[in-house]
Motif scaffolding. Structure first.
Motif, PDB file in Angstrom:
ATOM      1  N   ARG A 187      19.868  66.692  53.183  1.00  0.00           N
ATOM      2  CA  ARG A 187      21.218  66.650  52.670  1.00  0.00           C
ATOM      3  C   ARG A 187      22.052  65.789  53.767  1.00  0.00           C
ATOM      4  O   ARG A 187      22.319  63.907  53.601  1.00  0.00           O
ATOM      5  CB  ARG A 187      22.114  67.344  52.728  1.00  0.00           C
ATOM      6  CG  ARG A 187      22.599  68.921  51.565  1.00  0.00           C
ATOM      7  CD  ARG A 187      22.749  69.434  51.582  1.00  0.00           C
ATOM      8  NE  ARG A 187      24.264  68.946  51.384  1.00  0.00           N
ATOM      9  CZ  ARG A 187      25.764  70.026  52.337  1.00  0.00           C
ATOM     10  NH1 ARG A 187      25.251  71.502  51.991  1.00  0.00           N
ATOM     11  NH2 ARG A 187      26.507  69.501  52.291  1.00  0.00           N
ATOM     12  N   ARG A 188      22.013  65.882  54.822  1.00  0.00           N
ATOM     13  CA  ARG A 188      22.214  63.928  55.425  1.00  0.00           C
ATOM     14  C   ARG A 188      20.870  63.054  55.443  1.00  0.00           C
ATOM     15  O   ARG A 188      21.195  61.800  55.779  1.00  0.00           O
ATOM     16  CB  ARG A 188      22.292  64.860  57.276  1.00  0.00           C
ATOM     17  CG  ARG A 188      22.845  65.061  57.892  1.00  0.00           C
ATOM     18  CD  ARG A 188      23.423  65.362  59.565  1.00  0.00           C
ATOM     19  NE  ARG A 188      22.192  66.451  59.826  1.00  0.00           N
ATOM     20  CZ  ARG A 188      21.910  67.914  59.674  1.00  0.00           C
ATOM     21  NH1 ARG A 188      23.263  68.767  60.124  1.00  0.00           N
ATOM     22  NH2 ARG A 188      21.065  68.154  60.750  1.00  0.00           N
ATOM     23  N   GLN A 191      22.216  61.197  52.785  1.00  0.00           N
ATOM     24  CA  GLN A 191      23.018  60.709  52.903  1.00  0.00           C
ATOM     25  C   GLN A 191      22.917  59.256  53.523  1.00  0.00           C
ATOM     26  O   GLN A 191      23.872  58.593  53.553  1.00  0.00           O
ATOM     27  CB  GLN A 191      24.220  61.243  53.919  1.00  0.00           C
ATOM     28  CG  GLN A 191      24.820  62.494  52.656  1.00  0.00           C
ATOM     29  CD  GLN A 191      25.445  63.635  53.756  1.00  0.00           C
ATOM     30  OE1 GLN A 191      25.728  63.584  54.697  1.00  0.00           O
ATOM     31  NE2 GLN A 191      26.067  64.604  53.028  1.00  0.00           N
ATOM     32  N   ASN A 192      22.414  59.004  54.440  1.00  0.00           N
ATOM     33  CA  ASN A 192      21.724  58.021  55.113  1.00  0.00           C
ATOM     34  C   ASN A 192      20.627  56.749  53.712  1.00  0.00           C
ATOM     35  O   ASN A 192      21.074  55.632  54.550  1.00  0.00           O
ATOM     36  CB  ASN A 192      21.236  58.688  55.955  1.00  0.00           C
ATOM     37  CG  ASN A 192      21.519  59.235  57.532  1.00  0.00           C
ATOM     38  OD1 ASN A 192      23.072  59.039  57.617  1.00  0.00           O
ATOM     39  ND2 ASN A 192      21.348  59.914  58.127  1.00  0.00           N
ATOM     40  N   GLN A 198      30.822  59.741  46.701  1.00  0.00           N
ATOM     41  CA  GLN A 198      30.225  60.795  46.415  1.00  0.00           C
ATOM     42  C   GLN A 198      31.378  61.393  45.513  1.00  0.00           C
ATOM     43  O   GLN A 198      30.888  61.885  44.554  1.00  0.00           O
ATOM     44  CB  GLN A 198      30.724  61.487  47.823  1.00  0.00           C
ATOM     45  CG  GLN A 198      30.956  63.139  47.722  1.00  0.00           C
ATOM     46  CD  GLN A 198      28.908  63.340  47.823  1.00  0.00           C
ATOM     47  OE1 GLN A 198      28.834  64.029  46.381  1.00  0.00           O
ATOM     48  NE2 GLN A 198      28.489  63.263  48.607  1.00  0.00           N
ATOM     49  N   GLU A 213      26.534  69.018  48.380  1.00  0.00           N
ATOM     50  CA  GLU A 213      26.994  67.820  47.278  1.00  0.00           C
ATOM     51  C   GLU A 213      27.422  67.320  45.494  1.00  0.00           C
ATOM     52  O   GLU A 213      26.600  67.335  45.625  1.00  0.00           O
ATOM     53  CB  GLU A 213      27.085  66.649  48.508  1.00  0.00           C
ATOM     54  CG  GLU A 213      27.190  67.020  50.118  1.00  0.00           C
ATOM     55  CD  GLU A 213      29.293  66.968  50.323  1.00  0.00           C
ATOM     56  OE1 GLU A 213      29.009  66.816  49.223  1.00  0.00           O
ATOM     57  OE2 GLU A 213      29.846  67.168  51.377  1.00  0.00           O
ATOM     58  N   GLU A 216      24.930  64.834  46.161  1.00  0.00           N
ATOM     59  CA  GLU A 216      23.279  65.170  46.345  1.00  0.00           C
ATOM     60  C   GLU A 216      22.237  65.154  45.053  1.00  0.00           C
ATOM     61  O   GLU A 216      21.326  66.042  44.639  1.00  0.00           O
ATOM     62  CB  GLU A 216      23.313  66.078  47.550  1.00  0.00           C
ATOM     63  CG  GLU A 216      23.265  64.727  48.278  1.00  0.00           C
ATOM     64  CD  GLU A 216      24.171  64.094  49.036  1.00  0.00           C
ATOM     65  OE1 GLU A 216      25.338  64.684  48.815  1.00  0.00           O
ATOM     66  OE2 GLU A 216      23.921  63.039  49.370  1.00  0.00           O
TER      67      GLU A 216
END
Length: 648
Positions: A187-188, A191-192, A198, A213, A216
Motif C-alpha cells: 500500500r505504501r 501511495q508513492n 484518496q 484504503e 487502492e
C-alpha cells in the motif's frame, strides 16, 4: 443477464409461441428447435427494434421507457410493480407489462419460494437505448454548452498509472495479508506512485475492508476484473502476480486505445453502483464530441420520457454528478469545468476515435537507445512497445518522453532461456532504433549470459490413495513421460508445463482427476483420478424464468369480473350500478368516457369517490385538470379499455 441466457431456459412450446407471435426468425438448427443465436441477433437489431417500436401501444411504450431509463440493470419485484401501478393506473401498467411480455422483451423470474420479479435483459436494454438515443439526438438534439476557458486538464491518464503499477509488480508480486488485503508495504508503494486523491474514491468503495484504503481497493479490483493480475500462492503466502499475456492485450496500441479499454472496464465497474448509472453513461456517450452538462442530459432525458418523467426521482443523476463524474475527468477520459450537475464536460476526442482506428501500431522511429543505457520513447510510441521494453528495464520517468534504463538487475530478472532472452531484447532495441550502440549490445550480452542463474520451476504433486495405484501409474508407458520423479510410495512430482499433456493422457485411459485436497483415487477395475472444477456461483442463481405465455387477466384477474357491457356499451346506468362502475374504474385505474352535464369528456380518470351527506361526489382528472362533480351529473358512460393487440 442476457436474452440468450433467458431463452435457453424457456420450454420449446413457449419459445415457438413467442417466435410465431413476433415473427422471429424460424431457422431450425436441429429438429424442431429454433436457432437461439439468430433470435438474439434479430431482437437486438435496429431494424427489428424500429418495427417493434412503431407497433407498441401507448401503455407499452411508457412502461418500456420506464424500464430502460428508470429501472436500468435492476429487476422489479411483484410488490414494486404493484406500488408503481397504484401511482398511475393498474390497467395501464399491467396492460403495458403484459404486452411487453408477449413481445418477448420483459420476462418473469420466479424464485424458488415463489417471489416474482420482472426483468428486461441487459443486451436488449442496451440495444433499445442505443436506437432511441441516436433517434432522439438526431431529431431533438442535446443542447451543447458554451466552450469555456480554464478547463481542468491536470489529470493523469489512467493508462500511465496502471502501467506504472504493473511495471513495479512485474517481478515483485503484491503481497497479501491473511485477511486477503494488500500488505502495508504494498500500500505504501502504491501511495508513492498513484497521483489520485484518496477522498475521491471513498463514495465508490464505502465498504473498504480491513482498513484497506478505498483508492487502492478500487484500482486493485479494476486490475483484477481486467485480468491483468492473478492470484497465486507462494512460500510467503497468497499474492497477486502480473499476468503478462493479458496485460500485453490491454496495452496493445497507442495510449488512446488503451484508455478506451480501461474506460469500458471503469464504466462497467461504476455501473454496478446503481442500476441507472449505465443509462447516464449512454447519455454522455450520445453527446459525442460536443460539450455538455449532466443537467442538460437530464433535461433531454425528461423530454424523451415525457409523461412518465414526473413519476420518477432524479437522485441517481445527482449522486452520479457528485461521486462518479469527477472520476472520469480524474482518469483523463474527459475534461471538466465546474462542479456538480452544472459542470461542463467534454470527452477526450481520441477516446472514441480509437474505436475505429485500432490496428497494428508502428514501432519504427518511436524512440532512442542511448550509449548511457537509457531508452527514450516518444509520445506516439505504442504501449505494447513500452510494455515489452519494460520487461528488461527500469521505468524512471513518465513525462511526454518516457525514460527507461537498462541495468544488470533488470536484465537478469527474466527467468527464461538466456539465449532466447538475448535475441528478444536485441530485437526490441533494434525496432526502437536500428543502429543500437555497440557498448549496449556487448554489455547486455554479458549481463544475460555471463552469470549462472538459479531457476525456480513450477511443479505439482500428484498424490495417489495407495501404493498399488502408484505402482500401476509408474508402469504405464503413456504417462511415465509426464511423471518427473517419484517422491515416495504415493506421490509423484510433475512439471507444471507438462501437466495438461499428462492430464489428457490420463483422461484417454478413462480416468477421472480431482484437484480437491479431500478427493481420493478410488481403484475399481482400473484406478480413477477425479479432476473436479470449482463451481462459481452465478449472479442469476435462485431465479427461474417462467415459461408461460401471459395474458392481461392473469396479471390483473379483477378484469374477469368486469361485465362486458360496461366497456362495450355507451349508455346510462342506475345510480347503484353507476357507483360500482366508477369504483371499479378508480380501483383498477381504468379511464372512462362520460357525459357530464350533457358534455362528452374523454378520457377521464376517477381520482376519488366520497359520500358527503348522502351524496356521492367524484374527483375527476381530465387531461391533467381536476374537477369535482356529483354522481347525479353523470349521464352516459363506458369504461375505456386500452387497445391491446390480439395475440391469443
Amino acid at each position: 443477464m442476457e436474452i440468450r441466457y433467458i431463452l435457453e431456459q424457456l420450454n420449446d412450446r413457449l419459445l415457438h409461441r413467442l417466435a410465431e407471435e413476433n415473427a422471429w426468425p424460424c431457422v431450425q438448427s436441429d429438429g424442431n428447435l429454433l436457432n437461439i443465436e439468430n433470435i438474439v441477433q434479430h431482437i437486438t437489431s435496429h431494424d427489428a427494434i424500429e418495427c417493434v417500436w412503431r407497433s407498441l401501444t401507448t401503455e407499452e411504450k411508457e412502461l418500456l421507457l420506464h424500464f430502460l431509463f428508470r429501472i436500468g440493470t435492476d429487476m422489479v419485484t411483484y410488490r414494486q410493480m404493484e406500488e408503481y401501478a397504484k401511482i398511475d393506473s393498474q390497467l395501464a401498467i399491467y396492460s403495458g407489462l403484459t404486452g411487453l411480455r408477449q413481445r418477448g422483451l420483459i420476462y418473469t423470474l420466479r424464485r424458488l419460494w415463489g417471489e416474482l420479479a420482472y426483468y428486461l435483459p441487459d443486451d436488449v436494454q442496451t440495444a433499445y437505448r442505443s436506437w432511441l438515443l441516436s433517434r432522439f439526438v438526431r431529431e431533438e438534439g442535446i443542447p451543447a454548452c458554451e466552450m469555456a476557458c480554464h478547463w481542468d486538464t491536470s489529470s493523469t491518464p489512467l493508462a500511465r498509472v496502471v502501467f506504472q503499477i504493473l511495471q513495479m509488480h512485474r517481478y515483485q508480486p503484491i503481497g497479501l495479508t491473511k485477511k486477503g488485503t494488500m500488505t502495508m508495504k504494498a500500500r505504501r508503494a502504491w501511495q508513492n506512485i498513484v497521483p489520485y486523491p484518496q477522498e475521491m474514491f471513498l463514495p465508490l468503495v464505502p465498504d473498504a475492508s480491513g482498513g484497506q484504503e478505498a483508492r487502492e481497493q478500487f484500482l486493485l479490483e479494476l486490475l483484477l476484473s481486467l485480468g491483468m493480475l492473478r492470484k497465486q500462492s507462494s512460500n510467503e503466502g497468497m499474492q497477486y502476480a502480473v499476468d503478462e499475456e493479458r496485460t500485453a492485450e490491454v496495452f496493445k496500441g497507442h495510449e488512446a486505445e488503451v484508455q478506451r479499454r480501461l474506460y469500458l472496464k471503469v464504466k462497467e465497474v461504476l455501473s454496478r453502483l446503481h442500476p441507472c448509472y449505465s443509462v447516464i453513461f449512454d447519455w454522455m456517450e450520445a453527446a459525442g464530441e460536443r460539450t455538455f452538462s449532466l443537467h442538460a442530459l437530464r433535461e433531454a432525458e425528461s423530454t424523451l420520457l415525457g409523461s412518465i418523467a414526473s413519476l420518477a426521482e432524479n437522485e441517481h443523476w445527482q449522486s452520479f454528478a457528485r461521486e462518479v463524474a469527477p472520476i472520469l475527468s480524474l482518469f483523463g477520459f474527459a475534461i471538466r469545468k465546474g462542479e456538480g450537475e452544472t459542470a461542463v464536460f467534454s470527452w477526450d476526442v481520441a477516446l472514441f476515435a480509437s474505436e475505429q482506428k485500432e490496428g497494428e501500431a508502428v514501432w519504427e522511429g518511436t524512440g532512442y537507445v542511448q550509449p548511457t543505457f537509457e531508452i527514450l520513447l516518444l509520445p506516439h510510441a505504442p504501449y505494447d512497445m513500452r510494455w515489452q521494453i519494460g520487461r528488461y528495464t527500469a521505468l524512471e520517468e513518465q513525462q511526454e518522453v518516457w525514460r527507461f534504463r537498462l541495468t544488470k538487475a533488470s536484465v537478469q530478472a527474466c527467468e527464461a532461456d538466456p539465449e532466447h532472452e538475448r535475441e528478444r531484447l536485441l530485437g526490441i532495441l533494434e525496432r526502437i532504433q536500428p543502429d543500437v550502440p555497440a557498448n549496449v549490445k556487448e554489455q547486455t550480452h554479458q549481463w544475460i549470459g555471463g552469470d549462472v542463474p538459479l531457476a525456480f520451476m513450477r511443479v505439482t504433486i500428484l498424490r495417489c490413495p495407495d501404493v498399488e495405484t502408484a505402482d500401476w501409474l509408474a508402469e504405464e508407458r503413456d504417462v511415465t513421460g509426464g511423471l518427473r520423479e517419484r517422491l515416495n510410495d504415493c506421490d509423484f512430482l510433475i512439471e507444471e508445463s507438462t501437466r495438461e499433456e499428462l492430464q489428457q493422457a490420463l483422461i484417454n485411459k478413462g480416468l477421472r482427476i480431482s484437484e480437491s485436497d479431500r478427493a481420493k483415487l478410488k481403484a475399481k477395475e482400473t484406478p480413477r483420478l477425479e479432476f473436479a472444477a470449482a463451481s462459481v456461483p452465478s449472479a442469476e442463481s435462485g431465479y427461474k424464468v417462467e415459461s408461460v405465455f401471459p395474458s392481461l387477466t392473469d396479471v390483473l384477474p379483477e378484469l374477469k369480473e368486469v361485465p362486458a357491457i360496461w366497456h362495450k356499451n355507451f349508455q346510462k346506468y342506475h345510480h347503484s350500478t353507476l357507483r360500482k362502475i366508477m369504483s371499479t374504474a378508480r380501483d383498477l385505474g381504468i379511464s372512462v368516457c362520460a357525459e357530464i352535464d350533457g358534455k362528452l369528456m374523454e378520457p377521464v380518470r376517477i381520482v376519488d369517490i366520497r359520500n358527503e351527506e348522502g351524496h356521492y361526489r367524484l374527483t375527476l382528472n381530465a387531461h391533467g385538470n381536476k374537477q369535482h362533480v356529483n354522481l347525479e351529473e353523470i349521464g352516459r358512460v363506458k369504461l375505456a379499455f386500452p387497445l391491446l393487440p390480439d395475440r391469443d
